[in-house]
Design an enzyme around this catalytic site. Structure first.
Site, PDB file in Angstrom:
ATOM      1  N   GLU A  96       1.973 -11.652   5.537  1.00 17.18           N
ATOM      2  CA  GLU A  96       1.163 -10.867   6.714  1.00 17.18           C
ATOM      3  C   GLU A  96       1.601 -10.930   7.995  1.00 17.18           C
ATOM      4  O   GLU A  96       1.530 -12.236   8.544  1.00 17.18           O
ATOM      5  CB  GLU A  96      -0.310 -11.420   6.312  1.00 17.18           C
ATOM      6  CG  GLU A  96      -0.953 -11.456   5.008  1.00 17.18           C
ATOM      7  CD  GLU A  96      -1.747 -10.266   4.518  1.00 17.18           C
ATOM      8  OE1 GLU A  96      -1.517  -9.056   5.054  1.00 17.18           O
ATOM      9  OE2 GLU A  96      -2.323 -10.064   3.278  1.00 17.18           O
ATOM     10  N   GLU A 103      -2.152   0.382   8.014  1.00 12.28           N
ATOM     11  CA  GLU A 103      -1.148  -0.858   7.541  1.00 12.28           C
ATOM     12  C   GLU A 103      -0.130  -0.237   6.649  1.00 12.28           C
ATOM     13  O   GLU A 103       1.184  -0.718   6.667  1.00 12.28           O
ATOM     14  CB  GLU A 103      -2.112  -1.831   6.641  1.00 12.28           C
ATOM     15  CG  GLU A 103      -1.201  -2.965   6.419  1.00 12.28           C
ATOM     16  CD  GLU A 103      -1.749  -3.874   5.073  1.00 12.28           C
ATOM     17  OE1 GLU A 103      -2.920  -3.663   4.819  1.00 12.28           O
ATOM     18  OE2 GLU A 103      -0.972  -4.561   4.688  1.00 12.28           O
ATOM     19  N   HIS A 136       3.123  -7.126   4.170  1.00  8.77           N
ATOM     20  CA  HIS A 136       1.602  -6.478   4.795  1.00  8.77           C
ATOM     21  C   HIS A 136       1.351  -7.012   6.143  1.00  8.77           C
ATOM     22  O   HIS A 136       2.142  -7.771   6.999  1.00  8.77           O
ATOM     23  CB  HIS A 136       0.599  -7.163   3.637  1.00  8.77           C
ATOM     24  CG  HIS A 136       0.771  -6.626   2.437  1.00  8.77           C
ATOM     25  ND1 HIS A 136      -0.134  -5.947   1.888  1.00  8.77           N
ATOM     26  CD2 HIS A 136       1.717  -6.884   1.328  1.00  8.77           C
ATOM     27  CE1 HIS A 136      -0.045  -5.551   0.407  1.00  8.77           C
ATOM     28  NE2 HIS A 136       1.206  -6.120   0.220  1.00  8.77           N
ATOM     29  N   HIS A 143       0.778  -0.973   0.116  1.00 10.68           N
ATOM     30  CA  HIS A 143      -0.012   0.022   0.209  1.00 10.68           C
ATOM     31  C   HIS A 143       0.858   1.260  -0.063  1.00 10.68           C
ATOM     32  O   HIS A 143       1.935   1.102  -0.353  1.00 10.68           O
ATOM     33  CB  HIS A 143      -1.055  -0.082   1.181  1.00 10.68           C
ATOM     34  CG  HIS A 143      -1.664  -1.226   1.303  1.00 10.68           C
ATOM     35  ND1 HIS A 143      -2.718  -1.606   0.326  1.00 10.68           N
ATOM     36  CD2 HIS A 143      -1.395  -2.307   2.159  1.00 10.68           C
ATOM     37  CE1 HIS A 143      -2.969  -2.972   0.784  1.00 10.68           C
ATOM     38  NE2 HIS A 143      -2.403  -3.526   1.715  1.00 10.68           N
TER      39      HIS A 143
HETATM   40 ZN   LIG Z   1      -1.992  -5.246   2.819  1.00  9.08          ZN
END
Ligand SMILES: [Zn+2]
Length: 638
Positions: free
Chosen positions: A603, A483, A536, A468
């Site tokens: 993640e 995030e 992430h 992002h």
């Molecule tokens: Zn993400």
């Protein structure tokens, strides 16, 4: 214009006037315009060489026989080719010049020099519809039309015509502040028809638009561009490139001619020292047995045809996309081809090859490139070759749909063996690595590359992708942690660790700015990344928890290496962070699907879970996440 340049130009004008007007008696003054000009005993190439003249030498010209000037050399009568002697027999008169029926009025009197009419470049360019530019620094005239460029230099008979060096019979010169260029040569270089009428002293020029025929024939003795073989008895060597021209010699089948210039349907050749023209249909276009029935089709927009199988050899012409040519011979990555009257060599990286009409595909023998802490082997694809790779116990197999693959002639400490074997769809390259080495295979339209890298993080190019950014916040934590901010911080921490270990880090998003997904993939490929890690954190429900690692087994050709890296990542993330191990999963995320190098997306934990968001807010936790990924790469490159 600087003052010194003005003085120089004035000096040149004075010099030109001096050179061009110093005639009075029977002997005219000639100035040699080339180096190593042979002085001969007779007005023919058969005349014995008496000596050599150099550029700038002055000679007395006492007569003229065809293309030869009679000169005085060491007190004796001798001969030299007129192309390289500028004779001061300038006469000026009322020359009438017309282009396509329209009278051309030069701003200064045209100059007739050695039977060649010189005119100011601008007036003739405009009349022909050719764009022209004068460069005072280089004293060059740059002319172009329909993509064809002609560059002439004051004082030089060498002219660049469409990238090739051609010789004019007379050099451009400066007179009365005008740069004069040879009218016929220049007009013909742009495909015009030039007619000189002696009685009326007039020049009639006709030019159709888009008529860029080849430049006029060289009147000097250029180096041969190739040797060809005469195919039929009774082939006539003509004086000029027209069928009705007088015959200089009759050649028999098997005779060898040196081609000096390819002039469309006619070749300007040298045969036993005699120069003339033969029709291009008379020379060899025979195929060597190993390429019997082979043709090619050009896949590039324009493909140069050269005098030999080397990118530095002379350009003879070009083939355009979709054009077909007969293959006469193959040599490594080059093919000798014939297309109409054009015969020469093309690089096979930009063609598809056919045998008796059937598409054939192969990989060339590889090139070896050392640098960037690795050795790279490059196989060029010829024909529509597709490549994939399969991880093996001790290396990699590059599978292809190629019919054949060039042999691997190299020794490398990281390679035990490279062999060509039969695969499911075609040949495959079996690479067995020595312990302590790693590989990256990179596939592209034109080639397939194998990088051999020594173990350890040092010298590896790691692409770190902070998920992002900019207008894309990613997930938002239960108390508002974004995030994108978290991802960038973990990335920076990992970057510091990798750089300390000697790796090079490429950041797809080095700051808060937005970068598209495809932009991130491009950055990875353009920088020659060896591995790609996208960082992430997750979000689903308040009770979701744990770490996940993803690879993609579909499009990414390096997916087995991705999976290996992903398996390591989930092990280190869950053990270092004490998080729940949600597994190493196959998933189609853009950045790990479209990359062609080993690529994973991780993640760290769940922002939607209050406990995990709290941990993600802690600097020590993010440091541990970076540690886990550092250990992942350390183990991967062990
Ligand atoms: Zn993400």
């Amino acid at each position: 214009m600087g003052k010194s340049r003005r003085i120089l130009q004035a000096f040149l004008v004075v010099l030109a006037v001096f050179l061009f007007t110093g005639q009075a008696d029977a002997a005219e003054k000639g100035t040699v315009t080339g180096n190593n000009l042979n002085v001969r005993s007779a007005p023919s190439l058969d005349g014995s060489v008496l000596g050599k003249l150099q550029n700038g030498d002055q000679v007395q010209v006492t007569g003229k026989q065809n293309d030869w000037l009679e000169i005085t050399y060491n007190g004796q009568k001798a001969f030299a080719h007129k192309a390289y002697i500028s004779v001061a027999n300038q006469t000026s008169g009322a020359f009438a010049i017309s282009v396509n029926g329209k009278a051309v009025k030069p701003p200064t009197t045209p100059v007739m020099k050695d039977n060649h009419l010189l005119v100011p470049f601008r007036v003739i360019s405009e009349a022909l519809g050719v764009t022209v530019r004068w460069d005072n620094d280089t004293r060059q005239v740059f002319a172009k039309d329909n993509g064809k460029k002609v560059i002439m230099t004051v004082g030089s008979t060498k002219v660049n015509v469409a990238g090739e060096t051609v010789t004019t019979p007379i050099a451009p010169s400066i007179q009365n502040d005008y740069t004069l260029i040879p009218l016929r040569f220049f007009s013909e270089a742009f495909g015009a028809n030039v007619h000189w009428d002696q009685d009326t002293q007039s020049v009639t020029i006709k030019r159709n638009e888009n008529s860029n025929t080849p430049p006029p024939n060289p009147s000097d003795t250029p180096n041969p561009i190739m040797t060809n073989t005469i195919q039929a008895n009774g082939t006539e060597l003509k004086k000029t490139p027209i069928a009705s021209s007088s015959t200089l010699a009759t050649l028999n089948k098997g005779a060898k001619v040196d081609v000096l210039k390819n002039d469309g349907n006619w070749l300007y050749v040298s045969y036993n020292g005699e120069k003339g023209y033969i029709h291009s249909s008379a020379v060899s276009a025979s195929q060597s047995p190993e390429v019997s029935g082979m043709t090619l089709k050009v896949t590039a927009t324009s493909l140069n045809v050269r005098s030999s199988g080397s990118a530095s050899s002379q350009k003879l012409g070009a083939l355009t996309k979709g054009q077909e040519a007969k293959v006469l011979e193959m040599n490594d990555t080059w093919a000798k081809v014939q297309s109409g009257s054009l015969v020469g060599w093309v690089h096979t990286g930009y063609v598809t090859l056919y045998k008796n009409g059937e598409l054939i595909r192969f990989l060339s023998a590889p090139e070896k490139i050392d640098g960037n802490g690795r050795t790279t082997f490059v196989w060029h694809k010829q024909g529509n070759v597709n490549t994939r790779q399969i991880m093996t116990d001790n290396g990699v197999a590059i599978s292809t749909n190629a019919n054949s693959i060039g042999s691997f002639p190299f020794q490398h400490p990281g390679i035990k063996s490279v062999n060509t074997t039969d695969g499911s769809y075609g040949k495959q390259i079996q690479v067995i690595l020595a312990p302590g080495y790693h590989y990256v295979v990179r596939h592209s339209g034109g080639d397939v590359q194998l990088d051999i890298l020594p173990s350890g993080l040092s010298g590896k190019k790691i692409v770190l992708d902070a998920g992002h950014g900019g207008r894309d916040n990613g997930a938002t934590g239960v108390t508002g942690l974004l995030e994108k901010t978290l991802n960038l911080d973990v990335t920076k921490k990992l970057k510091a660790k990798l750089e300390a270990a000697g790796a090079t880090v490429i950041e797809s998003r080095p700051d808060g700015a937005y970068v598209s997904l495809s932009g991130r993939v491009d950055i990875a490929h353009q920088n020659g990344g060896d591995a790609f890690i996208s960082i992430h954190s997750d979000s689903f429900s308040a009770t979701s928890h744990g770490s996940t690692s993803f690879y993609h087994s579909g499009e990414n050709p390096s997916w087995q290496q991705s999976k290996k890296m992903s398996d390591l990542a989930i092990h280190y993330l869950s053990s270092e962070l004490g998080t729940h191990n949600r597994g190493s999963k196959d998933q189609s995320f853009h950045v790990i699907r479209e990359t062609n190098i080993p690529a994973i997306l991780i993640e760290v934990a769940f922002l939607s879970n209050p406990n995990e968001e709290h941990l993600l807010k802690q600097d020590w936790f993010r440091e541990k996440a970076a540690d886990a990924l550092f250990k992942t790469l350390q183990a991967y490159y062990k």
